[in-house]
Design an enzyme around this catalytic site. Structure first.
Site, mmCIF file in Angstrom:
data_model
loop_
_atom_site.group_PDB
_atom_site.id
_atom_site.type_symbol
_atom_site.label_atom_id
_atom_site.label_comp_id
_atom_site.label_asym_id
_atom_site.label_seq_id
_atom_site.Cartn_x
_atom_site.Cartn_y
_atom_site.Cartn_z
ATOM 1 C CG ASP A 1 -8.565 -4.338 -2.609
ATOM 2 O OD1 ASP A 1 -9.754 -4.188 -2.323
ATOM 3 O OD2 ASP A 1 -7.848 -3.437 -3.059
ATOM 4 C CG HIS B 1 -2.072 0.922 1.090
ATOM 5 N ND1 HIS B 1 -1.976 2.253 1.378
ATOM 6 C CD2 HIS B 1 -3.335 0.695 0.666
ATOM 7 C CE1 HIS B 1 -3.153 2.815 1.140
ATOM 8 N NE2 HIS B 1 -3.992 1.897 0.697
HETATM 9 N N1 ACO Z 1 4.376 -7.542 -4.819
HETATM 10 C C1 ACO Z 1 5.725 -7.549 -4.954
HETATM 11 N N2 ACO Z 1 6.516 -6.468 -4.781
HETATM 12 C C2 ACO Z 1 5.908 -5.324 -4.470
HETATM 13 C C3 ACO Z 1 4.510 -5.217 -4.309
HETATM 14 C C4 ACO Z 1 3.741 -6.386 -4.509
HETATM 15 N N3 ACO Z 1 2.410 -6.352 -4.372
HETATM 16 N N4 ACO Z 1 4.177 -3.951 -3.991
HETATM 17 C C5 ACO Z 1 5.335 -3.259 -3.950
HETATM 18 N N5 ACO Z 1 6.379 -4.086 -4.231
HETATM 19 C C6 ACO Z 1 7.802 -3.734 -4.211
HETATM 20 C C7 ACO Z 1 8.233 -2.942 -5.443
HETATM 21 O O1 ACO Z 1 8.691 -3.776 -6.480
HETATM 22 C C8 ACO Z 1 9.331 -2.064 -4.881
HETATM 23 O O2 ACO Z 1 10.487 -2.835 -4.752
HETATM 24 P P1 ACO Z 1 11.955 -2.146 -4.949
HETATM 25 O O3 ACO Z 1 12.074 -1.129 -3.859
HETATM 26 O O4 ACO Z 1 12.917 -3.282 -4.834
HETATM 27 O O5 ACO Z 1 11.935 -1.525 -6.324
HETATM 28 C C9 ACO Z 1 8.835 -1.746 -3.479
HETATM 29 O O6 ACO Z 1 8.015 -2.857 -3.102
HETATM 30 C C10 ACO Z 1 8.032 -0.445 -3.357
HETATM 31 O O7 ACO Z 1 7.004 -0.503 -4.323
HETATM 32 P P2 ACO Z 1 6.342 0.786 -4.988
HETATM 33 O O8 ACO Z 1 5.674 0.382 -6.278
HETATM 34 O O9 ACO Z 1 7.343 1.892 -5.056
HETATM 35 O O10 ACO Z 1 5.262 1.168 -3.889
HETATM 36 P P3 ACO Z 1 4.022 2.125 -4.091
HETATM 37 O O11 ACO Z 1 3.730 2.693 -2.775
HETATM 38 O O12 ACO Z 1 4.250 3.061 -5.233
HETATM 39 O O13 ACO Z 1 2.858 1.116 -4.573
HETATM 40 C C11 ACO Z 1 0.956 -0.284 -4.593
HETATM 41 C C12 ACO Z 1 1.788 0.752 -3.801
HETATM 42 C C13 ACO Z 1 0.583 0.284 -5.996
HETATM 43 C C14 ACO Z 1 -0.350 -0.580 -3.836
HETATM 44 C C15 ACO Z 1 1.801 -1.581 -4.761
HETATM 45 O O14 ACO Z 1 2.157 -2.090 -3.501
HETATM 46 C C16 ACO Z 1 1.073 -2.638 -5.590
HETATM 47 O O15 ACO Z 1 1.127 -2.615 -6.829
HETATM 48 N N6 ACO Z 1 0.349 -3.619 -4.911
HETATM 49 C C17 ACO Z 1 -0.428 -4.622 -5.586
HETATM 50 C C18 ACO Z 1 -1.749 -4.036 -6.048
HETATM 51 C C19 ACO Z 1 -2.723 -3.834 -4.874
HETATM 52 O O16 ACO Z 1 -2.952 -4.714 -4.072
HETATM 53 N N7 ACO Z 1 -3.355 -2.634 -4.886
HETATM 54 C C20 ACO Z 1 -4.390 -2.305 -3.890
HETATM 55 C C21 ACO Z 1 -4.008 -1.094 -3.083
HETATM 56 S S1 ACO Z 1 -5.200 -0.857 -1.829
HETATM 57 C C22 ACO Z 1 -6.457 -0.097 -2.572
HETATM 58 O O17 ACO Z 1 -6.381 0.604 -3.545
HETATM 59 C C23 ACO Z 1 -7.744 -0.311 -1.920
#
Ligand code: ACO
Length: 427
Positions: free
Chosen positions: A363, A306
């Protein structure tokens, strides 16, 4: 006058003093509004360090896993309140008295029907359309049916539009579903609760009454509460941005629905269930976890991570309990739940997820509950949109009530400098 200041010095020029604003809770905020007139912009793609507005509605402390609506913790609201009371709190700022609640409930439940001609609008869509595409289109089109409440400068119009959206969204959502499965639309029943009426419109048919199971009704109510608002997320910011131009509320909410649909936001619950189905069995989990950690693979564990919560999502805790209640009530031993539990266990103990503070979000469990209730995954984000409508409206109203400027971000331009135009087309 702010007590704290930040001083910015650029290449020996006279320093610029910026006020540091303090909210009731949360981080201090540097007020950079005066920078534009000094020929400087701030650069923050994705708004990771930018407060786009001032708001009194919802507070999140992502490190501590805290979510408050008007000061009330989400777990207390989910356990001791109901969705319509939470709607009242979000919209009005205080808990209602019994009389205030009754008046609010009556107004919402007396406006659940939608213009009959909208059934014909729906019939223009292909049956296999995604219900989010239909919901987005129909919600935007409501402006064409309720044009007596579109003057956003009139407070009473804003009020009427807010009630109309709150009252009619479950009807629109259920119609999207009924249309997709080729069943006749079911009219709302105003004697039922908000959640109960939605289940009725989803599952009743002209030949069979739908008996509402109170455990499922309560679970649906909880899902609605847990998705009601989440401060300045992508879809709420979209609603505010759309509304900042003075656009009508139905158009703004349609914009919010469009933004919510993305898999990184509200579309994650559908994507999460698809992922659990793809994993299919506990023994395949390591392979998927390996892919999620691979930088060269775009696969992510859906339902994990998140932007704001870097601790457990407090909504996920309540959702997890509700998930067990629903499966117990239905006597279901869901294979997907087993996969989900094992995945949660493995990911929470894996250094990759621990270091990046990636926890299950709301979710992760909501999809399993909705599936157990017999709701197809294509409807998951529609239900999220229905629940979030109140949050979007609360923010849209707050923005109008407090006065607003059109949202107009600037950019860091990295394209060509000015150059002469010469056509390459053959003359
Ligand atoms: N699985 C694997 N790796 C992940 C995940 C994941 N779900 N989420 C983040 N990471 C990793 C990234 O690859 C990154 O790694 P790095 O630092 O080695 O490059 C690090 O964690 C940080 O990730 P960001 O994308 O920079 O984090 P951000 O805060 O921008 O993204 C997000 C948040 C979009 C929710 C992300 O965690 C994601 O895509 N999750 C899966 C989709 C999801 O469940 N969305 C629902 C959100 S809740 C809602 O809207 C109700």
């Amino acid at each position: 006058m702010a007590d704290k200041k930040v001083t910015l010095t650029l290449n020996g020029e006279a320093p610029v003093e910026l006020d540091v604003l303090q909210g009731t809770l949360g981080q201090d905020v540097v007020d950079v509004r005066s920078l534009g007139s000094k020929g400087l912009f701030t650069f923050d793609p994705g708004f990771t360090s930018t407060a786009s507005c001032e708001s009194k509605i919802t507070y999140i402390d992502g490190d501590e896993g805290i979510l408050l609506h008007r000061g009330y913790p989400i777990d207390q609201l989910a356990t001791h309140s109901n969705y319509l009371e939470v709607c009242y709190i979000l919209l009005n700022g205080e808990t209602p008295t019994s009389e205030q609640f009754e008046e609010f409930r009556t107004t919402v439940t007396r406006h659940t029907m939608i213009h009959e001609q909208i059934t014909r609008l729906l019939q223009g869509f292909r049956r296999d359309s995604h219900p989010m595409a239909v919901m987005c289109g129909v919600t935007g089109a409501l402006a064409a049916f309720y044009h007596d409440s579109l003057d956003v400068n009139i407070e009473r119009h804003r009020e009427i539009a807010a009630f109309r959206l709150l009252s009619k969204m479950p009807t629109v959502a259920a119609m999207c579903y009924k249309y997709s499965i080729g069943q006749p639309f079911v009219y709302p029943r105003n004697d039922l609760s908000y959640a109960g009426n939605f289940l009725h419109m989803m599952f009743a048919t002209p030949c069979e009454e739908y008996k509402i199971n109170p455990v499922l009704e309560r679970a649906m109510d909880r899902i609605l509460i847990l998705h009601a608002d989440h401060e300045q997320n992508a879809s709420t910011s979209t609603v505010r941005t759309a509304g900042s131009s003075g656009a009508n509320p139905f158009a703004c909410i349609a914009a919010g629905i469009a933004s919510l649909w993305g898999p990184a936001h509200g579309g994650a619950n559908e994507a999460c269930l698809r992922m659990l189905e793809e994993i299919n069995h506990k023994e395949h989990i390591p392979e998927f976890v390996k892919r999620a950690k691979d930088k060269n693979d775009s696969f992510r564990l859906m339902g994990f991570g998140h932007r704001v919560y870097k601790n457990y999502d407090p909504r996920a805790t309540v959702m997890r309990d509700t998930c067990h209640e629903v499966l117990n009530e239905l006597g279901m031993k869901d294979d997907l739940l087993e996969v989900a539990m094992e995945l949660e266990h493995i990911a929470l103990n894996d250094p990759y997820f621990i270091e990046r503070k990636l926890y299950p979000n709301v979710d992760f469990y909501s999809g399993i509950i909705l599936k157990a209730m017999g709701i197809p995954s294509s409807m998951f984000t529609v239900i999220f949109a229905m629940a979030r409508t109140v949050g979007w409206i609360a923010h849209w109203k707050e923005m109008h009530d407090e006065g607003m400027k059109i949202a107009r971000p600037r950019q860091l331009y990295t394209g060509y400098e000015q150059r002469e135009f010469t056509s390459k087309l053959s003359k």
